[in-house]
Design an enzyme around this catalytic site. Structure first.
Site, PDB file in Angstrom:
ATOM      1  N   GLU A  60      -2.056   0.098   5.635  1.00 47.67           N
ATOM      2  CA  GLU A  60      -1.433  -1.047   4.966  1.00 47.67           C
ATOM      3  C   GLU A  60      -1.086  -2.175   5.924  1.00 47.67           C
ATOM      4  O   GLU A  60      -1.311  -3.351   5.641  1.00 47.67           O
ATOM      5  CB  GLU A  60      -0.168  -0.615   4.211  1.00 47.67           C
ATOM      6  CG  GLU A  60      -0.436   0.170   2.927  1.00 47.67           C
ATOM      7  CD  GLU A  60      -0.638   1.654   3.140  1.00 47.67           C
ATOM      8  OE1 GLU A  60      -0.579   2.092   4.311  1.00 47.67           O
ATOM      9  OE2 GLU A  60      -0.858   2.383   2.156  1.00 47.67           O
ATOM     10  N   HIS A 127       7.996   6.360  -5.030  1.00 47.51           N
ATOM     11  CA  HIS A 127       6.909   5.769  -5.825  1.00 47.51           C
ATOM     12  C   HIS A 127       7.447   5.025  -7.049  1.00 47.51           C
ATOM     13  O   HIS A 127       6.745   4.893  -8.048  1.00 47.51           O
ATOM     14  CB  HIS A 127       5.927   6.852  -6.291  1.00 47.51           C
ATOM     15  CG  HIS A 127       5.011   7.356  -5.217  1.00 47.51           C
ATOM     16  ND1 HIS A 127       5.462   8.051  -4.125  1.00 47.51           N
ATOM     17  CD2 HIS A 127       3.668   7.257  -5.061  1.00 47.51           C
ATOM     18  CE1 HIS A 127       4.433   8.378  -3.357  1.00 47.51           C
ATOM     19  NE2 HIS A 127       3.334   7.905  -3.900  1.00 47.51           N
TER      20      HIS A 127
HETATM   21  C1  LIG Z   1       1.549   4.684   2.785  1.00 43.84           C
HETATM   22  C2  LIG Z   1       0.805   5.219   1.630  1.00 43.84           C
HETATM   23  N1  LIG Z   1      -0.337   4.626   1.258  1.00 43.84           N
HETATM   24  C3  LIG Z   1      -1.016   5.081   0.191  1.00 43.84           C
HETATM   25  C4  LIG Z   1      -0.559   6.141  -0.523  1.00 43.84           C
HETATM   26  C5  LIG Z   1      -1.285   6.618  -1.775  1.00 43.84           C
HETATM   27  N2  LIG Z   1      -1.959   7.861  -1.483  1.00 43.84           N
HETATM   28  C6  LIG Z   1      -1.370   9.048  -1.723  1.00 43.84           C
HETATM   29  S1  LIG Z   1      -2.278  10.305  -1.175  1.00 43.84           S
HETATM   30  C7  LIG Z   1      -3.503   9.282  -0.666  1.00 43.84           C
HETATM   31  C8  LIG Z   1      -4.710   9.842  -0.023  1.00 43.84           C
HETATM   32  C9  LIG Z   1      -4.356  10.574   1.207  1.00 43.84           C
HETATM   33  O1  LIG Z   1      -5.495  11.111   1.747  1.00 43.84           O
HETATM   34  P1  LIG Z   1      -5.424  12.233   2.835  1.00 43.84           P
HETATM   35  O2  LIG Z   1      -4.494  11.814   3.919  1.00 43.84           O
HETATM   36  O3  LIG Z   1      -6.809  12.539   3.235  1.00 43.84           O
HETATM   37  O4  LIG Z   1      -4.756  13.460   2.091  1.00 43.84           O
HETATM   38  P2  LIG Z   1      -5.323  14.270   0.826  1.00 43.84           P
HETATM   39  O5  LIG Z   1      -4.863  13.562  -0.383  1.00 43.84           O
HETATM   40  O6  LIG Z   1      -6.785  14.320   0.929  1.00 43.84           O
HETATM   41  O7  LIG Z   1      -4.684  15.606   0.908  1.00 43.84           O
HETATM   42  C10 LIG Z   1      -3.184   7.969  -0.913  1.00 43.84           C
HETATM   43  C11 LIG Z   1      -4.025   6.807  -0.608  1.00 43.84           C
HETATM   44  C12 LIG Z   1       0.651   6.733  -0.105  1.00 43.84           C
HETATM   45  N3  LIG Z   1       1.202   7.756  -0.772  1.00 43.84           N
HETATM   46  N4  LIG Z   1       1.307   6.261   0.974  1.00 43.84           N
END
Ligand SMILES: Cc1ncc(C[n+]2csc(CCOP(=O)(O)OP(=O)(O)O)c2C)c(N)n1
Ligand SMILES: [Mg+2]
Lengths: 325, 315
Positions: A60, A127
């Protein structure tokens, strides 16, 4: 005129602006194939391609900073921060770059940061937050807080066209809400509040989702013989103090409804300005209906109790009318 | 290492807990959203079973499995999802915010990458207080693109802190494939920039994860600093509730289903001659019983008291 959900209206506004101006690009997490967490950008990748609908890594701070750089270099980026709660990570480029560029360097920063805010969906403490008040404190950023599909589309079109950086707050509960939208999606000017409903006994000022709650409250109050005027501020910066003051001069009472927490909230600033300008017209202290000083709890029962709703507005309005009649 | 049976039970507890949670959301019993870890059980159980009782774990938005692996109580977890007073966070945190400090689980968290600097700070404190403990932080492939990831690894490498960075690379961050978001889509190689070893293991092989984390922990306790461990795995479920999974193929999912970590574990036990039908039935029955009990417990529990809603913001 057609009926659209807020998501559809926002998407249509993006589509029109992207068609109109090749400099408009989109940046954000999962805005491509997935269409964004709430589906606002669905289909835009197919239409405009990956050069203009740019799926970013989860970074971000730096994709927001990069959008500012791209704006300086002649593009008009529209950034999506998936939840407003994560805008904490993009604070620095917004506050220390975007908001300063005009005043210090006399440079334009045509940047829009769109972000879903607010609670009511059981998403829990990280959230569900509303942070527009923080940005209210930063000179140099415009803030849009629409409450209807038509305004969402119209304000977004203006936001994309202005040379000012804009924080564009989209309430999650508004996304599925339907409303009439003119076919040509007319741009809506910033700094112009909208009278949602006329009344003579008190003014309910609100923005974003709280307008819906205020409207419902006004309906109920009317059944009990209290005529509340409902004012949708539509943008916090610039703030339409004139229309607000004009309303208060007629109703003599002001209640501001804010979903964010009380202390340091935008309602406090609005109240102060109204107090400064039309104090002599007030028959009662200016009231605020807000979330109490707590993180937004996940449990639906607590969340319902924490976030202002029409019942609470009605209750508070009755109290106000009783105590200061 | 815990007994094989106990490890197998934890794998099944996570699997059944997550299936039940998905089910309850689909039926509209639970509201909001949740991220389940079906397919990633071996990384959670393998990593947590390599830790000592005083070590601490920082988790992610996909944290149910980590908490169960660490020995968390499914009853209190389920109650939290149901928004009840008896939940881990008294209904205040929900799916993404549960902690159990009594077992060294300092919390899941809803901010991608948010746990990483916290783990670094915990490790810094362990060092300053001369305690023989490590901090382990789970994170995803997507989180490795956050500034916090790079800043945290740098500080940990610079100060040689006893922290283990455990990446569950499940191939996607929401809809975004790892290679579409990372200039160098292997996570482990990023360790080189921060002066620590980076190792890659098959994240669906519980024993491989266990060995890598055990080794990293010994290293950390010897004062040799952090390790980045990349577990290659796959989430068999959607990213969150209601994910249509349009960004990947059913064939890809099927291929990974054949590498199901529970099946893998069972095959390994068989190979070692430690498995029989009776154990299989007993473990599954016990896991099912405990998850059913968790749901009963959650349903019976009271909602939080509104009167107390504003209490507890400050000490
Ligand atoms: C700072 C932030 N940006 C975006 C999100 C939205 N978000 C939640 S999980 C996720 C994907 C995360 O991917 P990864 O780190 O690979 O974990 P996975 O979901 O695959 O377990 C996103 C974009 C968030 N929760 N926090
Ligand atoms: Mg991932």
């Amino acid at each position: 005129m057609k009926t659209l959900t807020t998501v559809e209206a926002l998407r249509a506004a993006l589509w029109h602006e992207m068609r109109r101006d090749r400099r408009v690009i989109l940046l954000g997490e999962d805005i491509g194939v997935y269409g964004g967490a709430f589906g606002v950008t669905r289909g835009l990748l197919d239409e405009f391609g990956p050069e203009r609908v740019i799926n970013t890594p989860i970074s971000e701070m730096s994709f927001t900073g990069a959008a500012i750089g791209a704006a300086l270099a002649g593009l008009r980026p529209v950034v999506e921060i998936m939840f407003m709660d994560f805008i904490t990570l993009a604070m620095d480029p917004l506050v220390n770059w975007a908001a300063k560029l005009r005043y210090v360097y006399d440079r334009a920063c045509p940047l829009v940061v769109r972000t879903p805010a607010g609670g009511g969906r059981g998403y829990g403490p990280t959230h569900s937050q509303c942070f527009e008040s923080w940005f209210f404190h930063v000179p140099g950023l415009w803030i849009a807080v629409p409450s209807t599909p038509a305004d969402a589309a119209g304000l977004l079109r203006t936001a994309i066209r202005t040379e000012n950086p804009v924080l564009f707050v989209e309430h999650k509960r508004l996304y599925g809400r339907k409303g009439g939208v003119s076919d040509r999606l007319p741009p809506v000017p910033f700094g112009s509040a909208r009278i949602v409903r006329k009344g003579k006994d008190l003014t309910l000022a609100a923005w974003s989702w709280m307008v819906a709650e205020a409207e419902e409250a006004a309906q109920r109050l009317a059944e009990e013989g209290i005529e509340a005027e409902v004012l949708d501020l539509r943008t916090l910066v610039p703030l339409d103090l004139e229309r607000l003051a004009e309303s208060v001069r007629r109703t003599h009472r002001l209640m501001i409804v804010e979903e964010g927490v009380r202390s340091g909230g935008a309602a406090a600033e609005v109240a102060a300005r109204v107090g400064e300008s039309v104090f002599e017209y007030l028959d009662a202290p200016i009231q605020r209906v807000t979330t109490p000083e707590i993180p937004i709890p996940a449990s639906p029962s607590l969340e319902r109790a924490a976030i202002p709703n029409s019942e609470r507005i009605v209750r508070e309005a009755f109290r106000l009318m009783r105590e200061f009649s | 290492m815990r007994s094989r049976r106990e490890l197998y039970l934890r794998l099944w507890l996570i699997r059944l807990f997550e299936q039940k949670v998905e089910n309850l959301f689909a039926k509209g019993v639970l509201h909001g959203t949740t991220h389940t870890a079906i397919g990633q059980e071996a990384a959670a159980v393998g990593a947590c079973s390599a830790l000592g009782p005083r070590d601490v774990v920082l988790s992610t938005h996909r944290g149910h499995g980590h908490l169960i692996a660490r020995g968390g109580d499914p009853c209190r977890m389920m109650a939290e999802l149901f928004g009840r007073e008896t939940g881990y966070s008294r209904g205040r945190g929900g799916s993404q915010m549960m902690a159990d400090p009594s077992i060294g689980f300092w919390g899941s968290n809803g901010i991608t990458g948010g746990g990483l600097p916290i783990a670094v700070g915990a490790a810094l404190a362990f060092r300053l207080r001369k305690e023989r403990r490590v901090a382990l932080c789970f994170f995803g492939d997507g989180a490795a693109n956050q500034g916090m990831f790079h800043e945290s690894l740098n500080m940990a490498g610079l100060w040689k802190l006893p922290v283990l960075f455990l990446c569950e690379n499940n191939g996607y961050a929401m809809s975004t494939p790892t290679a579409a978001a990372s200039a160098v889509p292997a996570i482990a190689v990023k360790a080189a920039a921060y002066g620590m070893p980076g190792v890659t293991v098959d994240g669906n092989d519980l024993f491989a994860v266990f060995r890598a984390v055990s080794e990293a922990r010994r290293r950390a306790l010897r004062g040799e600093g952090p390790t980045l461990i990349e577990c290659r795995t796959y989430r068999l479920s959607g990213h969150s509730r209601g994910d249509p999974r349009s960004y990947r193929t059913r064939a890809e999912e099927a291929a990974w289903r054949r590498r199901d970590p529970l099946r893998r574990f069972r095959a390994e036990l068989k190979r070692q001659g430690e498995w029989d039908e009776a154990t299989e039935r007993a473990v599954r029955r016990e896991a099912a019983r405990r998850i059913a009990e968790a749901i009963r417990y959650a349903r019976r529990s009271p909602f939080p008291d509104h009167e107390a809603m504003e209490k507890g913001v400050f000490a």
